[in-house]
Scaffold this active site. Structure first.
Site, PDB file in Angstrom:
ATOM      1  N   ASP A  85      -9.583 -12.417  65.721  1.00  0.00           N
ATOM      2  CA  ASP A  85      -8.770 -11.436  65.007  1.00  0.00           C
ATOM      3  C   ASP A  85      -8.938 -11.656  63.501  1.00  0.00           C
ATOM      4  O   ASP A  85      -8.932 -12.793  63.012  1.00  0.00           O
ATOM      5  CB  ASP A  85      -7.297 -11.587  65.401  1.00  0.00           C
ATOM      6  CG  ASP A  85      -6.470 -10.385  64.978  1.00  0.00           C
ATOM      7  OD1 ASP A  85      -5.951  -9.701  65.866  1.00  0.00           O
ATOM      8  OD2 ASP A  85      -6.349 -10.131  63.758  1.00  0.00           O
ATOM      9  N   ILE A  86      -9.088 -10.576  62.772  1.00  0.00           N
ATOM     10  CA  ILE A  86      -9.322 -10.676  61.327  1.00  0.00           C
ATOM     11  C   ILE A  86      -8.075 -11.165  60.572  1.00  0.00           C
ATOM     12  O   ILE A  86      -8.186 -11.710  59.463  1.00  0.00           O
ATOM     13  CB  ILE A  86      -9.811  -9.312  60.765  1.00  0.00           C
ATOM     14  CG1 ILE A  86     -10.556  -9.511  59.455  1.00  0.00           C
ATOM     15  CG2 ILE A  86      -8.669  -8.321  60.636  1.00  0.00           C
ATOM     16  CD1 ILE A  86     -11.332  -8.282  59.005  1.00  0.00           C
TER      17      ILE A  86
ATOM     18  N   GLU B 239      -1.867  -0.663  66.443  1.00  0.00           N
ATOM     19  CA  GLU B 239      -2.784  -0.514  65.302  1.00  0.00           C
ATOM     20  C   GLU B 239      -4.127   0.047  65.736  1.00  0.00           C
ATOM     21  O   GLU B 239      -4.680   0.929  65.072  1.00  0.00           O
ATOM     22  CB  GLU B 239      -2.981  -1.879  64.620  1.00  0.00           C
ATOM     23  CG  GLU B 239      -3.828  -1.816  63.365  1.00  0.00           C
ATOM     24  CD  GLU B 239      -4.068  -3.202  62.763  1.00  0.00           C
ATOM     25  OE1 GLU B 239      -5.072  -3.350  62.056  1.00  0.00           O
ATOM     26  OE2 GLU B 239      -3.272  -4.126  63.013  1.00  0.00           O
TER      27      GLU B 239
ATOM     28  N   HIS C 222      -6.898  -4.180  73.941  1.00  0.00           N
ATOM     29  CA  HIS C 222      -7.262  -5.531  73.530  1.00  0.00           C
ATOM     30  C   HIS C 222      -6.142  -6.482  73.911  1.00  0.00           C
ATOM     31  O   HIS C 222      -4.962  -6.215  73.691  1.00  0.00           O
ATOM     32  CB  HIS C 222      -7.570  -5.620  72.031  1.00  0.00           C
ATOM     33  CG  HIS C 222      -6.548  -4.985  71.150  1.00  0.00           C
ATOM     34  ND1 HIS C 222      -6.421  -3.618  71.002  1.00  0.00           N
ATOM     35  CD2 HIS C 222      -5.584  -5.532  70.360  1.00  0.00           C
ATOM     36  CE1 HIS C 222      -5.441  -3.353  70.165  1.00  0.00           C
ATOM     37  NE2 HIS C 222      -4.908  -4.491  69.767  1.00  0.00           N
TER      38      HIS C 222
ATOM     39  N   HIS D 273      -4.486  -9.924  73.120  1.00  0.00           N
ATOM     40  CA  HIS D 273      -4.380 -10.984  72.121  1.00  0.00           C
ATOM     41  C   HIS D 273      -4.273 -12.328  72.839  1.00  0.00           C
ATOM     42  O   HIS D 273      -3.421 -12.487  73.732  1.00  0.00           O
ATOM     43  CB  HIS D 273      -3.119 -10.816  71.268  1.00  0.00           C
ATOM     44  CG  HIS D 273      -3.109  -9.627  70.361  1.00  0.00           C
ATOM     45  ND1 HIS D 273      -3.412  -9.708  69.027  1.00  0.00           N
ATOM     46  CD2 HIS D 273      -2.822  -8.324  70.596  1.00  0.00           C
ATOM     47  CE1 HIS D 273      -3.302  -8.507  68.465  1.00  0.00           C
ATOM     48  NE2 HIS D 273      -2.939  -7.644  69.401  1.00  0.00           N
TER      49      HIS D 273
HETATM   50  P1  5GP Z   1      -2.485  -4.137  67.697  1.00  0.00           P
HETATM   51  O1  5GP Z   1      -3.215  -2.817  67.853  1.00  0.00           O
HETATM   52  O2  5GP Z   1      -2.439  -4.915  68.973  1.00  0.00           O
HETATM   53  O3  5GP Z   1      -1.129  -3.967  67.117  1.00  0.00           O
HETATM   54  O4  5GP Z   1      -3.282  -5.013  66.656  1.00  0.00           O
HETATM   55  C1  5GP Z   1      -4.655  -4.866  66.396  1.00  0.00           C
HETATM   56  C2  5GP Z   1      -5.246  -6.187  65.991  1.00  0.00           C
HETATM   57  O5  5GP Z   1      -6.614  -5.975  65.629  1.00  0.00           O
HETATM   58  C3  5GP Z   1      -4.574  -6.850  64.794  1.00  0.00           C
HETATM   59  O6  5GP Z   1      -4.193  -8.175  65.146  1.00  0.00           O
HETATM   60  C4  5GP Z   1      -5.638  -6.812  63.697  1.00  0.00           C
HETATM   61  O7  5GP Z   1      -5.591  -7.934  62.864  1.00  0.00           O
HETATM   62  C5  5GP Z   1      -6.927  -6.727  64.486  1.00  0.00           C
HETATM   63  N1  5GP Z   1      -7.986  -6.011  63.773  1.00  0.00           N
HETATM   64  C6  5GP Z   1      -7.868  -4.775  63.234  1.00  0.00           C
HETATM   65  N2  5GP Z   1      -9.039  -4.409  62.660  1.00  0.00           N
HETATM   66  C7  5GP Z   1      -9.892  -5.437  62.841  1.00  0.00           C
HETATM   67  C8  5GP Z   1     -11.252  -5.661  62.472  1.00  0.00           C
HETATM   68  O8  5GP Z   1     -11.916  -4.830  61.838  1.00  0.00           O
HETATM   69  N3  5GP Z   1     -11.808  -6.842  62.836  1.00  0.00           N
HETATM   70  C9  5GP Z   1     -11.108  -7.788  63.542  1.00  0.00           C
HETATM   71  N4  5GP Z   1     -11.752  -8.914  63.856  1.00  0.00           N
HETATM   72  N5  5GP Z   1      -9.822  -7.620  63.913  1.00  0.00           N
HETATM   73  C10 5GP Z   1      -9.219  -6.456  63.561  1.00  0.00           C
END
Ligand code: 5GP
Length: 129
Positions: free
Chosen positions: A29-30, A88, A93, A95
């Site tokens: 995760d970034i 987001e 995905h 985690h």
């Molecule tokens: P969620 O959709 O579960 O709320 O979170 C999306 C996750 O994807 C976040 O933890 C965010 O840091 C990660 N994320 C978003 N864009 C990128 C990216 O371009 N690269 C990586 N490695 N992680 C990402």
């Protein structure tokens, strides 16, 4: 338009790849919650976890299990915790987050179950099973 995670799978956006097979991809995760925070995705673009086909869902969790065990050994953490959100990025995905104590990934404040509402919400859910 491809999701940002599909672009990562294609190599159009860089990542730190942890694992890849024909159906799955895993990468750091970034914005990690803790060191080693990894995302495990199906390559097939589906928004919500429970919209995957049953066999896809099982295979994704099996892949996550293998990665989580490797993470636990590699990071020497107490527990790899998991969650699925997707607010987001609308591409499934999982985690995987190495933790050593609850404070590493605190759960939000919780209420107390209201018996009257518990009956109502239980009935509402059961009605759709
Ligand atoms: P969620 O959709 O579960 O709320 O979170 C999306 C996750 O994807 C976040 O933890 C965010 O840091 C990660 N994320 C978003 N864009 C990128 C990216 O371009 N690269 C990586 N490695 N992680 C990402």
């Amino acid at each position: 338009m491809a999701s940002i995670f599909t672009m990562i799978v294609r190599g159009e956006i860089p990542c730190h790849r942890v694992h890849e097979d024909d159906k799955h991809f895993a990468f750091l995760d970034i914005n990690p919650i803790t060191r080693g925070h990894t995302l495990v995705i199906p390559k097939r673009e589906v928004d919500q976890l429970f919209d995957l086909e049953p066999d896809e869902l099982a295979e994704l969790w099996t892949c996550a299990q293998v990665i989580a065990k490797a993470m636990k050994t590699a990071t020497k953490c107490a527990r790899v915790v998991t969650c699925v959100m997707g607010y987001e990025v609308p591409h499934v995905h999982i985690h995987l987050i190495p933790t050593n104590e609850l404070e590493d990934f605190p759960i939000p404040p919780r209420g107390t179950l209201d018996p009257a509402d518990a009956d109502a919400v239980t009935a509402a859910i059961r009605q759709h099973l």
